[in-house]
Every structure is written in structure tokens, then in C-alpha cells.
Write a protein that holds these residues in place. Structure first.
Motif: not given
Length: 212
Positions: A27-28, A30-34, A36, A106
Motif C-alpha cells: 500500500d505504501g 501504491r501511495n508513493r507513486h499515486n 489508485k 521498489e
């Protein structure tokens, strides 16, 4: 002569074998790279025989109700003009994520969190990303070429790399069959365990010994 040839496969880093991440780590990423939503993953250069255009055209065929993203990891920072036009025409420009220069962790997270890893090359000598994806537990979709059949065996779904409709159909199979996704993840990890650099080194040393 075939009896004078020894095939020694490439390996994969031991750090990727049996690698697993907590959902919070994915999830982190996904959030770092937008990112959605659920995403397809492409890894590598995007020119010529890498066949990225087929992935774009297949992705555009997926019903918009699935709301999937496409993440492309590689050294290329931009898109060709026709690709930009294609994305805009199909209202996909906000769902393509280009990642350039990410580190190995990553990349492993990208594999691990993907809905499916797509490797559409028209030709390859081996295909390291295929092995990395299987080791990280990604469901693999690969072009039906000899090298990929040899490496992935029964741990991938294959498609004609010249046929974007066929690729789209395979992608829809993964979207609609969680059991199939799980089977591919398990089979991929098992298949990847047969490849290691230490085994490659031992096999090469054995060739040397046989010649002296």
C-alpha cells in the motif's frame, strides 16, 4: 552438434527468492507513486521488439468498469507521440504511471503488488524480468515465444504478441478468476526456485572441469 552444447540458465538474486511483503508495504508503494487502483505491470524499455504498444492497445480493450492502471518501469522517461494521442483518445492518460530509476526494493514491491505482470516481447534471449516477476509472486502473462516457454513452463499464461485482442482476453481472465491468479503465483514461485546464480556458477564450473 547438439552433444557439444551445454545450456546454462541465468539466475536470480537470492534476495528475491521467497520474498514477501506485508500489505502495508505494498500500500505504501501504491501511495508513493499515486497508483489508485489495481494495476498491470510492464518492466523494461518500451521501444521496438519490447512491444509496449500491444500492451497499450490491449489495456484499452479492457472494460472501463474494471478501472485498472498500467505501471511501466524502465529507463525511458517519455512516450512516443502516437502513444500520448492513443491514451488521450481512450481516456487512459491519468491511469498510466511511468516509473524511472527506482531501486530494487521498489521494483520488488511493484512485482508483488501487481494484478498481473505483462511481458510482451517479440523476441528475447532469456528475459530476466520474467524470472523476477515469478519469484516475487506476480501472476505472469507472457508472449508465446520459445524463450519464455522454456523459462516459465506452466507458470504463465501465453498470448500471440502480435494480437492485442488475445492479450486483452488473457488479462480479462485474470480479472475474473482469482483462483487462476493464485495458481500462477504459486507456480511462479516454484518455477523461479529452479534458477539461481550459484547454480549457474556450478554448472559452468562443471563444463570447465569436463574440458581439462
Amino acid at each position: 552438434s547438439a552433444d557439444r552444447i551445454t545450456v546454462i540458465y541465468h539466475g536470480i538474486s537470492d534476495s528475491l527468492i521467497n520474498l514477501s511483503f506485508e500489505q502495508a508495504e505494498i500500500d505504501g508503494f501504491r501511495n508513493r507513486h499515486n497508483i489508485k487502483g489495481p494495476y498491470w505491470l510492464f518492466v523494461g524499455r518500451r521501444q521496438l521488439y519490447k512491444n509496449f504498444g500491444t500492451v497499450l492497445r490491449a489495456w484499452a480493450r479492457i472494460p472501463k468498469t474494471y478501472d485498472t492502471f498500467l505501471v511501466a518501469v524502465g529507463p525511458d522517461q517519455g512516450l512516443e507521440s502516437w502513444q500520448i494521442d492513443f491514451l488521450i483518445q481512450n481516456r487512459l492518460e491519468n491511469r498510466l504511471v511511468l516509473l524511472c530509476g527506482i531501486d530494487d526494493r521498489e521494483l520488488a514491491l511493484a512485482y508483488s503488488g501487481a494484478l498481473g505482470f505483462i511481458f510482451p516481447s517479440l523476441s528475447e534471449g532469456f528475459g530476466i524480468p520474467l524470472l523476477e516477476a515469478m519469484a516475487c509472486g506476480a501472476s505472469v502473462i507472457a508472449s508465446d515465444i520459445p524463450a519464455f516457454r522454456e523459462v516459465a513452463a506452466d507458470a504463465a499464461l501465453f498470448f500471440d504478441p502480435h494480437n492485442d485482442e488475445e492479450l486483452a482476453n488473457v488479462m480479462c481472465r485474470l480479472l475474473n478468476d482469482e483462483g487462476l491468479c493464485e495458481r500462477l503465483r504459486v507456480a511462479g514461485r516454484a518455477r523461479a526456485s529452479f534458477f539461481s546464480w550459484s547454480k549457474s556458477a556450478r554448472d559452468l564450473a562443471q563444463v570447465y572441469r569436463s574440458l581439462v
